[in-house]
Design a protein around this motif. Structure first.
Motif, PDB file in Angstrom:
ATOM      1  N   ILE A 169      62.844  55.806  62.774  1.00 13.10           N
ATOM      2  CA  ILE A 169      61.524  55.383  62.304  1.00 13.10           C
ATOM      3  C   ILE A 169      61.568  55.473  60.782  1.00 13.10           C
ATOM      4  CG2 ILE A 169      59.055  55.926  62.337  1.00 13.10           C
ATOM      5  CD1 ILE A 169      59.731  57.393  65.053  1.00 13.10           C
ATOM      6  N   TYR A 170      61.152  54.398  60.114  1.00 14.75           N
ATOM      7  CA  TYR A 170      61.289  54.432  58.661  1.00 14.75           C
ATOM      8  C   TYR A 170      60.190  53.641  57.968  1.00 14.75           C
ATOM      9  CZ  TYR A 170      63.042  49.653  58.934  1.00 14.75           C
ATOM     10  OH  TYR A 170      63.146  48.310  59.156  1.00 14.75           O
ATOM     11  N   THR A 171      60.016  53.929  56.707  1.00 14.12           N
ATOM     12  CA  THR A 171      59.076  53.156  55.898  1.00 14.12           C
ATOM     13  C   THR A 171      59.495  53.219  54.430  1.00 14.12           C
ATOM     14  OG1 THR A 171      56.728  52.810  55.420  1.00 14.12           O
ATOM     15  CG2 THR A 171      57.438  55.072  55.549  1.00 14.12           C
ATOM     16  N   PHE A 172      59.050  52.235  53.676  1.00 13.83           N
ATOM     17  CA  PHE A 172      59.273  52.236  52.224  1.00 13.83           C
ATOM     18  C   PHE A 172      57.915  52.240  51.542  1.00 13.83           C
ATOM     19  CE2 PHE A 172      63.060  50.208  53.959  1.00 13.83           C
ATOM     20  CZ  PHE A 172      64.074  50.833  53.252  1.00 13.83           C
ATOM     21  N   LEU A 173      57.661  53.188  50.650  1.00 14.17           N
ATOM     22  CA  LEU A 173      56.390  53.254  49.933  1.00 14.17           C
ATOM     23  C   LEU A 173      56.631  52.899  48.468  1.00 14.17           C
ATOM     24  CD1 LEU A 173      55.222  56.615  51.545  1.00 14.17           C
ATOM     25  CD2 LEU A 173      54.481  54.311  52.185  1.00 14.17           C
ATOM     26  N   ASP A 174      55.784  52.028  47.950  1.00  9.94           N
ATOM     27  CA  ASP A 174      55.955  51.567  46.566  1.00  9.94           C
ATOM     28  C   ASP A 174      55.786  52.698  45.558  1.00  9.94           C
ATOM     29  OD1 ASP A 174      56.408  48.991  47.180  1.00  9.94           O
ATOM     30  OD2 ASP A 174      54.304  48.354  46.988  1.00  9.94           O
ATOM     31  N   LEU A 175      56.702  52.797  44.614  1.00  9.46           N
ATOM     32  CA  LEU A 175      56.528  53.728  43.487  1.00  9.46           C
ATOM     33  C   LEU A 175      56.216  52.929  42.227  1.00  9.46           C
ATOM     34  CD1 LEU A 175      59.477  56.246  44.046  1.00  9.46           C
ATOM     35  CD2 LEU A 175      57.050  56.701  44.353  1.00  9.46           C
ATOM     36  N   ASN A 176      57.048  51.938  41.950  1.00  9.83           N
ATOM     37  CA  ASN A 176      56.804  51.016  40.826  1.00  9.83           C
ATOM     38  C   ASN A 176      57.602  49.743  41.102  1.00  9.83           C
ATOM     39  OD1 ASN A 176      59.522  51.507  39.894  1.00  9.83           O
ATOM     40  ND2 ASN A 176      58.776  53.438  39.037  1.00  9.83           N
ATOM     41  N   ASP A 177      57.721  48.858  40.108  1.00  7.48           N
ATOM     42  CA  ASP A 177      58.383  47.585  40.423  1.00  7.48           C
ATOM     43  C   ASP A 177      59.905  47.704  40.554  1.00  7.48           C
ATOM     44  OD1 ASP A 177      58.715  48.079  37.778  1.00  7.48           O
ATOM     45  OD2 ASP A 177      58.235  46.040  37.084  1.00  7.48           O
ATOM     46  N   LYS A 178      60.442  48.883  40.273  1.00 10.76           N
ATOM     47  CA  LYS A 178      61.892  49.056  40.393  1.00 10.76           C
ATOM     48  C   LYS A 178      62.292  49.936  41.578  1.00 10.76           C
ATOM     49  CE  LYS A 178      63.631  48.245  35.758  1.00 10.76           C
ATOM     50  NZ  LYS A 178      62.309  48.033  35.078  1.00 10.76           N
ATOM     51  N   LYS A 179      61.394  50.886  41.896  1.00  7.65           N
ATOM     52  CA  LYS A 179      61.790  51.885  42.888  1.00  7.65           C
ATOM     53  C   LYS A 179      60.755  52.090  43.992  1.00  7.65           C
ATOM     54  CE  LYS A 179      64.670  54.594  39.763  1.00  7.65           C
ATOM     55  NZ  LYS A 179      64.830  55.889  39.098  1.00  7.65           N
ATOM     56  N   SER A 180      61.247  52.553  45.151  1.00  2.00           N
ATOM     57  CA  SER A 180      60.362  52.879  46.272  1.00  2.00           C
ATOM     58  C   SER A 180      60.794  54.211  46.872  1.00  2.00           C
ATOM     59  CB  SER A 180      60.453  51.817  47.359  1.00  2.00           C
ATOM     60  OG  SER A 180      60.002  50.588  46.874  1.00  2.00           O
ATOM     61  N   TYR A 181      59.888  54.781  47.675  1.00  3.09           N
ATOM     62  CA  TYR A 181      60.220  56.017  48.370  1.00  3.09           C
ATOM     63  C   TYR A 181      60.572  55.661  49.811  1.00  3.09           C
ATOM     64  CZ  TYR A 181      60.438  61.024  48.682  1.00  3.09           C
ATOM     65  OH  TYR A 181      60.902  62.307  48.810  1.00  3.09           O
ATOM     66  N   PHE A 182      61.755  56.037  50.214  1.00  5.08           N
ATOM     67  CA  PHE A 182      62.282  55.705  51.542  1.00  5.08           C
ATOM     68  C   PHE A 182      62.151  56.932  52.439  1.00  5.08           C
ATOM     69  CE2 PHE A 182      66.524  55.607  53.945  1.00  5.08           C
ATOM     70  CZ  PHE A 182      66.011  54.876  55.010  1.00  5.08           C
ATOM     71  N   ILE A 183      61.393  56.779  53.531  1.00  3.42           N
ATOM     72  CA  ILE A 183      61.204  57.896  54.465  1.00  3.42           C
ATOM     73  C   ILE A 183      61.801  57.515  55.809  1.00  3.42           C
ATOM     74  CG2 ILE A 183      59.523  59.414  55.584  1.00  3.42           C
ATOM     75  CD1 ILE A 183      57.630  58.782  53.258  1.00  3.42           C
ATOM     76  N   LEU A 184      62.554  58.433  56.372  1.00  2.00           N
ATOM     77  CA  LEU A 184      63.287  58.150  57.606  1.00  2.00           C
ATOM     78  C   LEU A 184      63.165  59.335  58.566  1.00  2.00           C
ATOM     79  CD1 LEU A 184      65.671  56.145  58.737  1.00  2.00           C
ATOM     80  CD2 LEU A 184      67.115  58.049  58.082  1.00  2.00           C
ATOM     81  N   THR A 185      62.840  59.040  59.819  1.00  2.00           N
ATOM     82  CA  THR A 185      62.750  60.114  60.820  1.00  2.00           C
ATOM     83  C   THR A 185      63.641  59.814  62.003  1.00  2.00           C
ATOM     84  OG1 THR A 185      60.483  60.705  60.236  1.00  2.00           O
ATOM     85  CG2 THR A 185      61.209  61.332  62.416  1.00  2.00           C
ATOM     86  N   SER A 186      64.341  60.848  62.445  1.00  2.11           N
ATOM     87  CA  SER A 186      65.163  60.754  63.640  1.00  2.11           C
ATOM     88  C   SER A 186      64.656  61.801  64.630  1.00  2.11           C
ATOM     89  CB  SER A 186      66.618  61.018  63.249  1.00  2.11           C
ATOM     90  OG  SER A 186      67.451  60.913  64.358  1.00  2.11           O
ATOM     91  N   THR A 187      64.430  61.387  65.878  1.00  2.00           N
ATOM     92  CA  THR A 187      63.843  62.277  66.881  1.00  2.00           C
ATOM     93  C   THR A 187      64.872  62.682  67.933  1.00  2.00           C
ATOM     94  OG1 THR A 187      61.740  61.150  66.587  1.00  2.00           O
ATOM     95  CG2 THR A 187      61.971  62.485  68.579  1.00  2.00           C
ATOM     96  N   ILE A 188      64.892  63.971  68.232  1.00  2.00           N
ATOM     97  CA  ILE A 188      65.784  64.472  69.284  1.00  2.00           C
ATOM     98  C   ILE A 188      64.898  65.103  70.350  1.00  2.00           C
ATOM     99  CG2 ILE A 188      67.717  66.023  69.834  1.00  2.00           C
ATOM    100  CD1 ILE A 188      67.442  65.735  66.307  1.00  2.00           C
ATOM    101  N   PHE A 189      64.837  64.493  71.531  1.00  2.00           N
ATOM    102  CA  PHE A 189      64.016  65.053  72.603  1.00  2.00           C
ATOM    103  C   PHE A 189      64.676  66.285  73.204  1.00  2.00           C
ATOM    104  CE2 PHE A 189      61.923  60.976  72.273  1.00  2.00           C
ATOM    105  CZ  PHE A 189      60.597  61.374  72.399  1.00  2.00           C
ATOM    106  N   ARG A 190      63.857  67.283  73.513  1.00  2.00           N
ATOM    107  CA  ARG A 190      64.409  68.556  73.993  1.00  2.00           C
ATOM    108  C   ARG A 190      64.790  68.494  75.466  1.00  2.00           C
ATOM    109  NH1 ARG A 190      60.457  73.159  71.926  1.00  2.00           N
ATOM    110  NH2 ARG A 190      62.204  74.471  72.512  1.00  2.00           N
TER     111      ARG A 190
END
Lengths: 192, 129
Positions: A169-190
């Motif tokens: 699961i991932y998303t990119f959030l705008d920081l400015n016109d050059k860079k973004s914040y990349f968030i990534l989640t990996s899930t491990i079911f128990r």
């Protein structure tokens, strides 16, 4: 700001942070430089912590796998570095959450916008693959892929999805016109 | 031929490459997530290049890893490809892939290497106390 005000703010921050952690599933949170030493320390810390909570051997190993690959992704691919000469000590956020059903390993780091399309395409390809396709993709990459200068094999995301059986699961959030914040989640079911 | 003997650490495997004809032994065991995978595995690859010029009658490589990261997986393949070359040159070569009997992922990793390289492979399960 006077020194006292500053200290007072720190105390509030610590208490707010305590409350946030207590009231969420977050068991581990870090923001800063990810070095090899930190990767080793965090993953072994989690390993002993998870071992104590009576998880099966294979689950422990899967969480360990995902943690190491996630931390190495930040260290190799974050565009933010304290030491600009270092090619492997990127900065980022590393979060581990745990509840009755699952572990979630989340990373966040700054990326250059120009790299986003290729990154998206890579993740989408992996997310859309079934077990067989991922296996073939893994074999193709390990056989014909080249190790990058940073020691990356291009296998991290594929390995994470194969080990967990879950999409990234991932998303990119705008920081400015050059860079973004990349968030990534990996899930491990128990209970798998 | 010189002997490679490296003690294992929490991020690098224990490595023995000893071609003494009396008692040859080649093994990589433990954990592998070195900070610099290339620097760690290069001496082993060089050793194998030298060894393959005049190998023993039978070459057996034991791989008994409990964990390796994806960067290491690429270098492990490079090692296995050296053995494939030796096998294709008509030498007697065997890879023994050891995995804990409750670790499907490690068992599968061995099967995948077996699929990728043309070299005799033996899967060996062991139990951890």
């Amino acid at each position: 700001m006077t020194e006292n005000q500053n200290i007072n703010e720190n105390l509030h921050f610590a208490f707010d942070f305590f409350n946030i952690m207590k009231n969420s599933d977050v068991t581990f949170a870090y923001e800063g430089e990810i070095t090899h030493e930190i990767t080793k320390a965090f993953s072994s810390l989690a390993e002993s912590h998870i071992a104590l909570s009576n998880e099966s051997n294979s689950l422990q190993k899967r969480v360990f796998h995902v943690m190491v690959e996630s931390l190495q992704n930040i260290s190799k691919h974050s565009s933010e570095r304290i030491n600009p000469d270092s090619i492997t000590n990127g900065q980022g956020i590393f979060l581990v959450t745990k509840n009755d059903k699952e572990y979630n390993i989340t990373t966040g780091n700054v990326v250059f916008n120009e790299n986003i399309p290729a990154l998206k395409e890579h993740i989408e390809k992996i997310n859309s693959g079934n077990k067989k396709i991922l296996k073939d993709l893994y074999k193709e990459k390990i056989k014909f892929g080249k190790l990058s200068q940073k020691g990356g094999a291009g296998l991290g995301f594929i390995d994470m999805v194969r080990k967990t059986g879950e999409q990234l699961i991932y998303t990119f959030l705008d920081l400015n016109d050059k860079k973004s914040y990349f968030i990534l989640t990996s899930t491990i079911f128990r209970t798998k | 031929m010189r002997v490679i003997k490296i003690e294992g650490t929490d991020d690098t495997p224990q490595v023995t490459f000893d071609a003494n004809p009396e008692n040859p032994f080649m093994e990589i065991s433990g954990r592998s997530l070195p900070e610099d995978v290339v620097a760690f595995y290069d001496p082993i690859l060089e050793w194998l290049d030298e060894y393959s010029e005049n190998p023993l009658e039978k070459t057996v490589l034991n791989i008994k890893l409990e964990y390796f990261n994806t960067a290491s997986s690429k270098l492990l393949l490079d090692i296995l490809l050296k053995l494939e070359d030796m096998h294709e040159a008509g030498n007697d070569v065997l890879v023994r892939w050891h995995f804990p009997d409750d670790d499907e992922d490690m068992e599968e990793a061995g099967e995948e290497y077996e699929d990728i390289v043309e070299v005799p492979f033996e899967q060996v399960s062991y139990s951890i106390d």
